[in-house]
Design a protein around this motif. Structure first.
Motif, PDB file in Angstrom:
ATOM      1  N   ALA A 213      42.588  37.258  41.284  1.00 55.42           N
ATOM      2  CA  ALA A 213      42.529  38.243  40.112  1.00 55.42           C
ATOM      3  C   ALA A 213      42.673  39.781  40.553  1.00 55.42           C
ATOM      4  O   ALA A 213      42.434  40.835  39.645  1.00 55.42           O
ATOM      5  CB  ALA A 213      42.279  38.482  39.123  1.00 55.42           C
ATOM      6  N   ARG A 214      42.580  40.061  42.526  1.00 54.29           N
ATOM      7  CA  ARG A 214      42.564  41.393  42.343  1.00 54.29           C
ATOM      8  C   ARG A 214      43.638  42.183  42.651  1.00 54.29           C
ATOM      9  O   ARG A 214      44.871  41.162  42.222  1.00 54.29           O
ATOM     10  CB  ARG A 214      42.093  41.442  43.638  1.00 54.29           C
ATOM     11  N   ASN A 215      43.918  43.469  42.155  1.00 55.68           N
ATOM     12  CA  ASN A 215      45.149  44.285  41.454  1.00 55.68           C
ATOM     13  C   ASN A 215      46.575  43.548  40.805  1.00 55.68           C
ATOM     14  O   ASN A 215      46.900  43.346  41.499  1.00 55.68           O
ATOM     15  CB  ASN A 215      45.367  44.730  43.205  1.00 55.68           C
ATOM     16  N   THR A 216      45.710  43.471  39.873  1.00 62.87           N
ATOM     17  CA  THR A 216      46.689  42.264  38.879  1.00 62.87           C
ATOM     18  C   THR A 216      46.469  43.431  37.319  1.00 62.87           C
ATOM     19  O   THR A 216      44.942  43.627  37.391  1.00 62.87           O
ATOM     20  CB  THR A 216      47.014  40.732  39.403  1.00 62.87           C
ATOM     21  N   PHE A 217      47.710  44.213  36.713  1.00 62.87           N
ATOM     22  CA  PHE A 217      47.580  44.172  35.241  1.00 62.87           C
ATOM     23  C   PHE A 217      48.200  43.471  34.569  1.00 62.87           C
ATOM     24  O   PHE A 217      47.358  43.289  32.947  1.00 62.87           O
ATOM     25  CB  PHE A 217      48.637  45.681  35.541  1.00 62.87           C
TER      26      PHE A 217
END
Lengths: 377, 76
Positions: free
Chosen positions: B9-13
Protein backbone atom coordinates in the motif's frame (compact mmCIF):
# COMPACT_ATOMS: atom_id res chain seq x y z
CA UNK A 1 -3.74 -8.96 -34.13
CA UNK A 2 -6.77 -10.19 -32.18
CA UNK A 3 -7.66 -7.88 -29.26
CA UNK A 4 -10.33 -9.21 -26.92
CA UNK A 5 -12.00 -6.94 -24.33
CA UNK A 6 -13.93 -8.76 -21.62
CA UNK A 7 -16.39 -6.49 -19.83
CA UNK A 8 -18.79 -3.83 -21.15
CA UNK A 9 -18.85 -1.50 -18.15
CA UNK A 10 -17.25 1.92 -17.93
CA UNK A 11 -13.68 0.61 -18.17
CA UNK A 12 -14.15 -1.81 -21.05
CA UNK A 13 -16.38 0.49 -23.08
CA UNK A 14 -14.15 3.59 -22.88
CA UNK A 15 -11.12 1.48 -23.67
CA UNK A 16 -12.71 -0.32 -26.64
CA UNK A 17 -14.09 2.90 -28.19
CA UNK A 18 -10.84 4.81 -27.71
CA UNK A 19 -8.89 1.92 -29.20
CA UNK A 20 -11.33 1.45 -32.09
CA UNK A 21 -10.79 5.03 -33.21
CA UNK A 22 -7.01 4.83 -32.83
CA UNK A 23 -6.95 1.63 -34.87
CA UNK A 24 -9.64 2.50 -37.44
CA UNK A 25 -7.33 1.94 -40.42
CA UNK A 26 -5.93 -1.29 -39.00
CA UNK A 27 -9.39 -2.76 -38.33
CA UNK A 28 -10.53 -1.71 -41.83
CA UNK A 29 -7.56 -3.46 -43.44
CA UNK A 30 -8.02 -6.58 -41.32
CA UNK A 31 -4.67 -6.20 -39.56
CA UNK A 32 -6.51 -5.84 -36.23
CA UNK A 33 -9.71 -7.46 -35.01
CA UNK A 34 -11.34 -5.87 -31.96
CA UNK A 35 -13.93 -7.91 -30.04
CA UNK A 36 -15.89 -7.16 -26.85
CA UNK A 37 -17.69 -9.68 -24.65
CA UNK A 38 -20.18 -8.45 -22.06
CA UNK A 39 -22.56 -10.09 -19.62
CA UNK A 40 -25.33 -7.60 -20.51
CA UNK A 41 -26.84 -5.88 -23.53
CA UNK A 42 -27.42 -2.78 -21.38
CA UNK A 43 -24.99 -0.26 -19.89
CA UNK A 44 -25.76 1.37 -16.55
CA UNK A 45 -24.57 4.78 -15.34
CA UNK A 46 -23.87 3.55 -11.82
CA UNK A 47 -23.31 6.92 -10.06
CA UNK A 48 -26.95 7.69 -10.89
CA UNK A 49 -28.07 5.16 -8.28
CA UNK A 50 -27.42 7.71 -5.52
CA UNK A 51 -29.90 10.07 -7.21
CA UNK A 52 -32.46 7.25 -7.59
CA UNK A 53 -32.21 6.62 -3.84
CA UNK A 54 -33.30 10.23 -3.22
CA UNK A 55 -35.99 10.39 -5.92
CA UNK A 56 -33.95 12.69 -8.16
CA UNK A 57 -33.61 10.27 -11.09
CA UNK A 58 -35.66 7.26 -12.20
CA UNK A 59 -33.96 3.96 -13.04
CA UNK A 60 -34.74 4.11 -16.77
CA UNK A 61 -32.58 7.25 -16.99
CA UNK A 62 -29.52 5.21 -16.01
CA UNK A 63 -29.44 2.85 -19.01
CA UNK A 64 -28.47 2.81 -22.70
CA UNK A 65 -28.18 -0.13 -25.11
CA UNK A 66 -24.55 -1.28 -25.00
CA UNK A 67 -24.34 -1.97 -28.74
CA UNK A 68 -25.38 1.62 -29.49
CA UNK A 69 -22.47 2.98 -27.43
CA UNK A 70 -19.79 1.12 -29.39
CA UNK A 71 -17.82 2.13 -32.48
CA UNK A 72 -18.92 0.09 -35.53
CA UNK A 73 -15.51 -1.60 -35.88
CA UNK A 74 -15.97 -3.37 -32.50
CA UNK A 75 -17.48 -6.85 -32.79
CA UNK A 76 -19.82 -7.10 -29.81
CA UNK A 77 -21.26 -10.24 -28.20
CA UNK A 78 -23.46 -10.60 -25.13
CA UNK A 79 -21.83 -13.76 -23.85
CA UNK A 80 -20.56 -13.95 -20.26
CA UNK A 81 -17.14 -15.52 -19.71
CA UNK A 82 -17.13 -18.97 -18.13
CA UNK A 83 -13.37 -19.58 -18.04
CA UNK A 84 -10.09 -17.78 -18.70
CA UNK A 85 -7.46 -20.16 -20.15
CA UNK A 86 -4.54 -17.73 -20.18
CA UNK A 87 -1.82 -20.30 -20.91
CA UNK A 88 -3.56 -21.08 -24.22
CA UNK A 89 -4.63 -17.44 -24.86
CA UNK A 90 -8.27 -18.45 -24.81
CA UNK A 91 -11.50 -17.30 -23.21
CA UNK A 92 -14.45 -19.69 -22.99
CA UNK A 93 -17.98 -18.32 -22.71
CA UNK A 94 -21.35 -19.42 -21.37
CA UNK A 95 -22.63 -20.02 -24.92
CA UNK A 96 -19.94 -22.67 -25.41
CA UNK A 97 -17.74 -20.62 -27.72
CA UNK A 98 -13.97 -20.23 -27.41
CA UNK A 99 -12.40 -16.86 -28.22
CA UNK A 100 -8.68 -16.73 -28.97
CA UNK A 101 -6.64 -13.56 -28.53
CA UNK A 102 -3.22 -12.02 -28.96
CA UNK A 103 -3.96 -9.29 -26.40
CA UNK A 104 -6.59 -9.66 -23.69
CA UNK A 105 -8.18 -6.87 -21.65
CA UNK A 106 -10.03 -7.87 -18.47
CA UNK A 107 -12.54 -5.33 -17.18
CA UNK A 108 -15.15 -7.53 -15.53
CA UNK A 109 -15.82 -5.15 -12.62
CA UNK A 110 -17.08 -5.88 -9.14
CA UNK A 111 -20.24 -6.94 -7.30
CA UNK A 112 -21.71 -6.31 -3.88
CA UNK A 113 -21.76 -9.24 -1.46
CA UNK A 114 -24.20 -8.24 1.32
CA UNK A 115 -25.09 -11.92 1.78
CA UNK A 116 -21.64 -12.49 3.32
CA UNK A 117 -22.61 -10.41 6.38
CA UNK A 118 -25.24 -12.08 8.58
CA UNK A 119 -28.51 -10.16 8.69
CA UNK A 120 -27.44 -7.46 6.27
CA UNK A 121 -29.79 -8.36 3.41
CA UNK A 122 -32.78 -8.42 5.76
CA UNK A 123 -31.81 -5.47 7.93
CA UNK A 124 -30.22 -2.83 5.73
CA UNK A 125 -30.98 -0.59 2.79
CA UNK A 126 -28.40 -0.01 0.09
CA UNK A 127 -28.29 2.07 -3.09
CA UNK A 128 -25.68 0.02 -4.96
CA UNK A 129 -28.26 -1.81 -7.13
CA UNK A 130 -31.30 -0.54 -9.02
CA UNK A 131 -33.72 -2.51 -6.85
CA UNK A 132 -31.89 -1.43 -3.69
CA UNK A 133 -31.91 2.25 -4.62
CA UNK A 134 -35.66 2.20 -5.37
CA UNK A 135 -36.36 0.36 -2.11
CA UNK A 136 -34.21 2.82 -0.17
CA UNK A 137 -36.15 5.76 -1.62
CA UNK A 138 -39.45 4.16 -0.56
CA UNK A 139 -38.09 3.65 2.96
CA UNK A 140 -36.89 7.25 3.12
CA UNK A 141 -40.31 8.54 2.01
CA UNK A 142 -42.04 6.48 4.70
CA UNK A 143 -39.57 7.49 7.41
CA UNK A 144 -41.06 9.96 9.88
CA UNK A 145 -38.15 10.24 12.31
CA UNK A 146 -35.71 8.29 14.44
CA UNK A 147 -32.16 6.98 14.32
CA UNK A 148 -30.57 6.63 10.89
CA UNK A 149 -27.28 4.71 10.89
CA UNK A 150 -25.02 4.62 7.83
CA UNK A 151 -22.23 2.02 7.87
CA UNK A 152 -19.53 1.12 5.38
CA UNK A 153 -18.26 -2.32 4.29
CA UNK A 154 -14.74 -3.05 3.04
CA UNK A 155 -13.69 -2.97 0.26
CA UNK A 156 -16.27 -0.82 -1.50
CA UNK A 157 -16.71 0.88 -4.82
CA UNK A 158 -16.93 4.69 -5.01
CA UNK A 159 -15.20 5.70 -1.76
CA UNK A 160 -16.77 9.16 -1.89
CA UNK A 161 -20.32 7.75 -1.70
CA UNK A 162 -20.35 7.34 2.11
CA UNK A 163 -19.88 11.07 2.76
CA UNK A 164 -22.14 12.03 -0.15
CA UNK A 165 -25.03 9.99 1.21
CA UNK A 166 -24.73 11.73 4.59
CA UNK A 167 -25.00 15.19 3.03
CA UNK A 168 -27.90 14.01 0.86
CA UNK A 169 -29.73 12.53 3.87
CA UNK A 170 -29.35 15.81 5.73
CA UNK A 171 -30.76 17.82 2.81
CA UNK A 172 -33.52 15.28 2.13
CA UNK A 173 -34.88 15.29 5.68
CA UNK A 174 -34.45 19.06 5.90
CA UNK A 175 -36.50 19.53 2.73
CA UNK A 176 -39.28 17.40 4.27
CA UNK A 177 -39.18 19.52 7.41
CA UNK A 178 -38.31 16.59 9.71
CA UNK A 179 -34.53 17.00 10.10
CA UNK A 180 -35.03 17.79 13.80
CA UNK A 181 -36.78 14.43 14.26
CA UNK A 182 -33.91 12.47 12.66
CA UNK A 183 -30.54 11.62 14.16
CA UNK A 184 -27.92 10.89 11.49
CA UNK A 185 -24.90 8.83 12.50
CA UNK A 186 -22.05 7.65 10.31
CA UNK A 187 -19.90 4.57 11.03
CA UNK A 188 -16.57 4.29 9.20
CA UNK A 189 -13.98 1.46 9.15
CA UNK A 190 -10.77 3.42 9.86
CA UNK A 191 -9.85 6.04 12.44
CA UNK A 192 -11.01 9.15 10.59
CA UNK A 193 -14.23 9.86 8.70
CA UNK A 194 -12.74 9.32 5.25
CA UNK A 195 -9.81 7.30 4.03
CA UNK A 196 -8.35 10.28 2.13
CA UNK A 197 -6.96 12.53 4.84
CA UNK A 198 -7.83 15.79 3.06
CA UNK A 199 -11.40 14.62 2.42
CA UNK A 200 -11.69 13.75 6.13
CA UNK A 201 -10.32 17.18 7.11
CA UNK A 202 -12.90 18.86 4.88
CA UNK A 203 -15.88 16.64 5.76
CA UNK A 204 -15.46 16.61 9.56
CA UNK A 205 -16.32 20.27 10.16
CA UNK A 206 -19.13 19.95 7.60
CA UNK A 207 -20.56 17.00 9.56
CA UNK A 208 -20.21 18.99 12.80
CA UNK A 209 -21.95 22.02 11.27
CA UNK A 210 -24.87 19.90 10.02
CA UNK A 211 -25.27 17.89 13.21
CA UNK A 212 -24.13 14.60 11.65
CA UNK A 213 -22.59 12.36 14.29
CA UNK A 214 -19.85 9.84 13.56
CA UNK A 215 -18.01 6.88 15.00
CA UNK A 216 -14.75 5.60 13.51
CA UNK A 217 -12.92 2.24 13.69
CA UNK A 218 -16.26 0.55 13.10
CA UNK A 219 -16.33 -2.52 10.83
CA UNK A 220 -19.62 -4.27 10.23
CA UNK A 221 -19.77 -7.79 11.70
CA UNK A 222 -23.49 -8.59 11.60
CA UNK A 223 -26.97 -7.12 11.74
CA UNK A 224 -29.81 -8.23 13.99
CA UNK A 225 -32.76 -7.17 11.85
CA UNK A 226 -35.40 -8.24 14.37
CA UNK A 227 -34.09 -6.09 17.21
CA UNK A 228 -32.55 -3.52 14.81
CA UNK A 229 -29.02 -3.76 16.12
CA UNK A 230 -25.85 -3.26 14.07
CA UNK A 231 -22.80 -5.04 15.54
CA UNK A 232 -19.16 -4.24 14.79
CA UNK A 233 -15.98 -6.33 14.66
CA UNK A 234 -14.67 -3.98 17.34
CA UNK A 235 -17.42 -5.05 19.76
CA UNK A 236 -19.78 -2.06 19.50
CA UNK A 237 -23.58 -2.56 19.28
CA UNK A 238 -25.69 0.18 17.70
CA UNK A 239 -29.48 0.46 17.79
CA UNK A 240 -31.11 1.93 14.71
CA UNK A 241 -34.49 2.64 13.15
CA UNK A 242 -33.21 2.83 9.57
CA UNK A 243 -29.91 1.26 8.52
CA UNK A 244 -28.18 2.21 5.26
CA UNK A 245 -25.09 0.24 4.30
CA UNK A 246 -22.46 0.63 1.62
CA UNK A 247 -21.85 -3.11 1.22
CA UNK A 248 -18.54 -4.88 0.85
CA UNK A 249 -17.56 -5.80 -2.71
CA UNK A 250 -15.78 -8.66 -4.47
CA UNK A 251 -14.57 -9.08 -8.03
CA UNK A 252 -16.54 -11.33 -10.35
CA UNK A 253 -16.88 -15.03 -9.52
CA UNK A 254 -15.08 -16.23 -12.65
CA UNK A 255 -11.93 -14.38 -11.54
CA UNK A 256 -11.92 -16.19 -8.19
CA UNK A 257 -12.95 -19.52 -9.73
CA UNK A 258 -10.04 -19.41 -12.19
CA UNK A 259 -7.68 -18.33 -9.37
CA UNK A 260 -6.67 -15.13 -11.15
CA UNK A 261 -6.79 -13.13 -7.91
CA UNK A 262 -7.90 -13.27 -4.26
CA UNK A 263 -11.29 -11.71 -3.71
CA UNK A 264 -11.75 -11.46 -7.48
CA UNK A 265 -9.12 -8.71 -7.77
CA UNK A 266 -6.35 -9.47 -10.27
CA UNK A 267 -2.76 -8.58 -9.26
CA UNK A 268 -1.85 -5.79 -11.66
CA UNK A 269 1.23 -3.67 -12.32
CA UNK A 270 0.32 -0.24 -10.99
CA UNK A 271 1.99 1.65 -13.88
CA UNK A 272 1.83 -0.71 -16.88
CA UNK A 273 -1.68 -2.01 -16.01
CA UNK A 274 -0.70 -5.50 -17.14
CA UNK A 275 -1.53 -8.59 -15.09
CA UNK A 276 1.48 -9.51 -13.00
CA UNK A 277 3.55 -12.04 -14.94
CA UNK A 278 1.59 -11.68 -18.19
CA UNK A 279 2.40 -8.88 -20.61
CA UNK A 280 -0.38 -10.00 -22.98
CA UNK A 281 -3.14 -9.38 -20.40
CA UNK A 282 -4.24 -5.87 -19.40
CA UNK A 283 -6.44 -5.29 -16.36
CA UNK A 284 -8.33 -2.13 -15.47
CA UNK A 285 -11.19 -0.72 -13.47
CA UNK A 286 -12.55 -2.44 -10.38
CA UNK A 287 -11.04 -5.80 -11.44
CA UNK A 288 -7.45 -4.63 -10.85
CA UNK A 289 -6.06 -4.97 -7.34
CA UNK A 290 -4.39 -1.56 -7.68
CA UNK A 291 -4.13 0.64 -4.59
CA UNK A 292 -6.54 3.17 -6.11
CA UNK A 293 -10.25 3.87 -5.67
CA UNK A 294 -12.69 1.55 -7.37
CA UNK A 295 -14.49 4.22 -9.36
CA UNK A 296 -15.48 5.06 -12.91
CA UNK A 297 -12.94 7.87 -12.90
CA UNK A 298 -10.02 5.51 -12.26
CA UNK A 299 -11.38 3.19 -14.95
CA UNK A 300 -11.62 6.13 -17.37
CA UNK A 301 -8.02 7.29 -16.96
CA UNK A 302 -6.69 3.72 -16.98
CA UNK A 303 -8.65 3.02 -20.19
CA UNK A 304 -7.02 5.98 -21.92
CA UNK A 305 -3.54 4.75 -20.98
CA UNK A 306 -4.19 1.17 -22.11
CA UNK A 307 -5.82 2.27 -25.37
CA UNK A 308 -2.84 4.46 -26.20
CA UNK A 309 -0.42 1.68 -25.29
CA UNK A 310 -2.16 -1.08 -27.26
CA UNK A 311 -2.44 1.21 -30.28
CA UNK A 312 1.27 1.99 -29.95
CA UNK A 313 2.11 -1.71 -29.70
CA UNK A 314 0.25 -2.25 -32.98
CA UNK A 315 1.84 0.77 -34.69
CA UNK A 316 5.40 0.90 -33.33
CA UNK A 317 5.80 -2.30 -31.37
CA UNK A 318 5.99 -0.81 -27.85
CA UNK A 319 3.78 0.88 -25.23
CA UNK A 320 4.35 4.58 -24.64
CA UNK A 321 2.70 5.61 -21.34
CA UNK A 322 2.49 4.71 -17.66
CA UNK A 323 -0.62 5.12 -15.49
CA UNK A 324 0.19 7.57 -12.67
CA UNK A 325 -2.80 6.76 -10.47
CA UNK A 326 -4.85 9.71 -11.71
CA UNK A 327 -8.38 10.03 -10.35
CA UNK A 328 -10.93 12.86 -10.46
CA UNK A 329 -14.05 12.43 -8.34
CA UNK A 330 -16.96 14.79 -7.94
CA UNK A 331 -18.17 15.09 -4.34
CA UNK A 332 -21.81 16.04 -3.90
CA UNK A 333 -22.01 18.05 -0.66
CA UNK A 334 -25.81 17.93 -0.53
CA UNK A 335 -28.51 18.59 -3.09
CA UNK A 336 -27.20 21.93 -4.37
CA UNK A 337 -23.42 22.12 -3.73
CA UNK A 338 -20.43 20.03 -4.76
CA UNK A 339 -16.65 19.94 -4.82
CA UNK A 340 -14.12 17.50 -6.25
CA UNK A 341 -11.01 15.47 -5.39
CA UNK A 342 -8.23 15.10 -7.95
CA UNK A 343 -5.16 13.07 -7.04
CA UNK A 344 -2.69 10.44 -8.18
CA UNK A 345 -0.25 7.99 -6.59
CA UNK A 346 2.09 10.74 -5.41
CA UNK A 347 -0.05 13.86 -4.91
CA UNK A 348 -3.01 14.02 -2.51
CA UNK A 349 -6.18 15.96 -3.39
CA UNK A 350 -6.53 19.59 -2.36
CA UNK A 351 -10.22 20.10 -1.63
CA UNK A 352 -11.92 23.41 -2.40
CA UNK A 353 -15.04 24.65 -0.58
CA UNK A 354 -18.21 23.24 -2.20
CA UNK A 355 -20.16 25.55 -4.53
CA UNK A 356 -23.26 25.51 -6.71
CA UNK A 357 -21.56 25.63 -10.15
CA UNK A 358 -19.64 22.42 -9.33
CA UNK A 359 -22.96 20.76 -8.45
CA UNK A 360 -24.46 21.92 -11.76
CA UNK A 361 -21.37 20.53 -13.52
CA UNK A 362 -21.96 17.18 -11.83
CA UNK A 363 -25.62 17.23 -12.89
CA UNK A 364 -24.49 18.00 -16.44
CA UNK A 365 -21.90 15.21 -16.25
CA UNK A 366 -24.70 12.76 -15.45
CA UNK A 367 -25.66 13.26 -19.13
CA UNK A 368 -22.14 13.92 -20.44
CA UNK A 369 -21.19 10.43 -19.22
CA UNK A 370 -22.68 9.01 -22.41
CA UNK A 371 -20.16 11.04 -24.38
CA UNK A 372 -17.40 10.00 -22.00
CA UNK A 373 -18.15 6.30 -22.27
CA UNK A 374 -18.00 6.57 -26.06
CA UNK A 375 -14.39 7.59 -25.52
CA UNK A 376 -14.99 11.13 -26.82
CA UNK A 377 -14.64 13.17 -23.62
CA UNK B 1 -1.53 -23.96 7.12
CA UNK B 2 -0.88 -20.32 8.06
CA UNK B 3 0.47 -17.95 5.41
CA UNK B 4 2.29 -14.62 5.24
CA UNK B 5 0.84 -12.29 2.65
CA UNK B 6 2.43 -8.98 1.64
CA UNK B 7 0.05 -6.10 0.90
CA UNK B 8 1.78 -3.24 -0.91
CA UNK B 9 0.00 0.00 0.00
CA UNK B 10 2.93 2.30 -0.68
CA UNK B 11 2.20 5.65 -2.36
CA UNK B 12 -1.58 5.45 -2.21
CA UNK B 13 -4.17 7.84 -0.84
CA UNK B 14 -7.33 5.87 -1.57
CA UNK B 15 -8.30 3.33 -0.33
CA UNK B 16 -5.16 3.78 1.81
CA UNK B 17 -3.05 1.41 3.91
CA UNK B 18 -5.41 0.68 6.83
CA UNK B 19 -8.36 0.12 4.50
CA UNK B 20 -6.20 -2.27 2.43
CA UNK B 21 -5.23 -4.14 5.61
CA UNK B 22 -8.85 -4.47 6.78
CA UNK B 23 -9.90 -5.66 3.34
CA UNK B 24 -7.19 -8.32 3.17
CA UNK B 25 -7.74 -9.38 6.78
CA UNK B 26 -11.36 -10.28 5.98
CA UNK B 27 -10.26 -12.95 3.52
CA UNK B 28 -7.35 -14.27 5.62
CA UNK B 29 -7.57 -17.33 7.86
CA UNK B 30 -7.07 -17.21 11.64
CA UNK B 31 -3.31 -17.46 12.23
CA UNK B 32 -2.34 -15.90 8.88
CA UNK B 33 0.06 -12.95 8.96
CA UNK B 34 -0.33 -9.93 6.71
CA UNK B 35 2.69 -7.71 6.14
CA UNK B 36 1.49 -4.23 5.20
CA UNK B 37 3.89 -1.93 3.33
CA UNK B 38 3.15 1.77 3.68
CA UNK B 39 4.89 5.07 2.99
CA UNK B 40 2.34 6.97 5.10
CA UNK B 41 3.94 7.73 8.46
CA UNK B 42 0.49 7.84 10.12
CA UNK B 43 0.10 4.13 9.41
CA UNK B 44 2.56 3.26 12.20
CA UNK B 45 0.00 4.59 14.71
CA UNK B 46 -3.25 3.88 12.86
CA UNK B 47 -2.69 0.16 12.33
CA UNK B 48 -1.79 -0.77 15.95
CA UNK B 49 -4.79 1.26 17.19
CA UNK B 50 -7.20 -0.73 15.01
CA UNK B 51 -5.45 -4.05 15.68
CA UNK B 52 -5.72 -3.47 19.44
CA UNK B 53 -9.39 -2.45 19.23
CA UNK B 54 -10.51 -5.34 17.02
CA UNK B 55 -8.42 -7.95 18.85
CA UNK B 56 -5.84 -9.10 16.30
CA UNK B 57 -2.09 -9.25 17.10
CA UNK B 58 0.76 -6.94 16.06
CA UNK B 59 3.73 -9.13 15.18
CA UNK B 60 6.19 -6.46 14.15
CA UNK B 61 6.71 -2.83 13.15
CA UNK B 62 9.80 -1.76 11.26
CA UNK B 63 10.80 1.21 9.10
CA UNK B 64 13.18 0.48 6.22
CA UNK B 65 14.01 3.63 4.31
CA UNK B 66 10.72 5.36 3.54
CA UNK B 67 8.66 2.21 3.95
CA UNK B 68 6.89 0.97 7.07
CA UNK B 69 6.55 -2.81 7.38
CA UNK B 70 3.72 -3.72 9.74
CA UNK B 71 3.03 -7.40 10.41
CA UNK B 72 -0.38 -8.35 11.81
CA UNK B 73 -1.62 -11.83 12.74
CA UNK B 74 -5.33 -12.57 12.36
CA UNK B 75 -6.50 -13.72 15.79
CA UNK B 76 -10.24 -14.30 15.32
Amino acid sequence: MRILVVGGGTAGTILANNLARRLAAETRSGKVKLTMLSASDRHMYQPGLLYVAFGQMTPDQLYRDQAGLLEPNIEFHVDPVRQFVLDRKQVKTESGKTYEYDLLVIATGSRIVPEETPGLVEGAETFYTEAGAVRMFRRLREFQGGRVAVAVGVPHKCPIAPVEVMFSLHDYFKSRGIRDKVSLKYYYPINRIHTIENVAKWAKPEFDRLGIEYETLFNIREVDPVNRILKSEEGIDVEYDLLIVIPAHRGMEVIERDKLGDGGWIPTDRNKLTMNGRDDVYVLGDTANLPVSKTGSAAHFQAEVIAENIASIVKIGAPVRDYDGKIYCFIEAGHDRATYAMFNYMNPPDLKPPNKPMHWFKVAYNQMYWTSVRGLL
Amino acid sequence: MSEVKVVDARNTFCPGPLMELISNMKHAKVGDVIELLSTDSGTANDVPEWVRKVGHEMVGTEQVGDTWHLKVRKAK
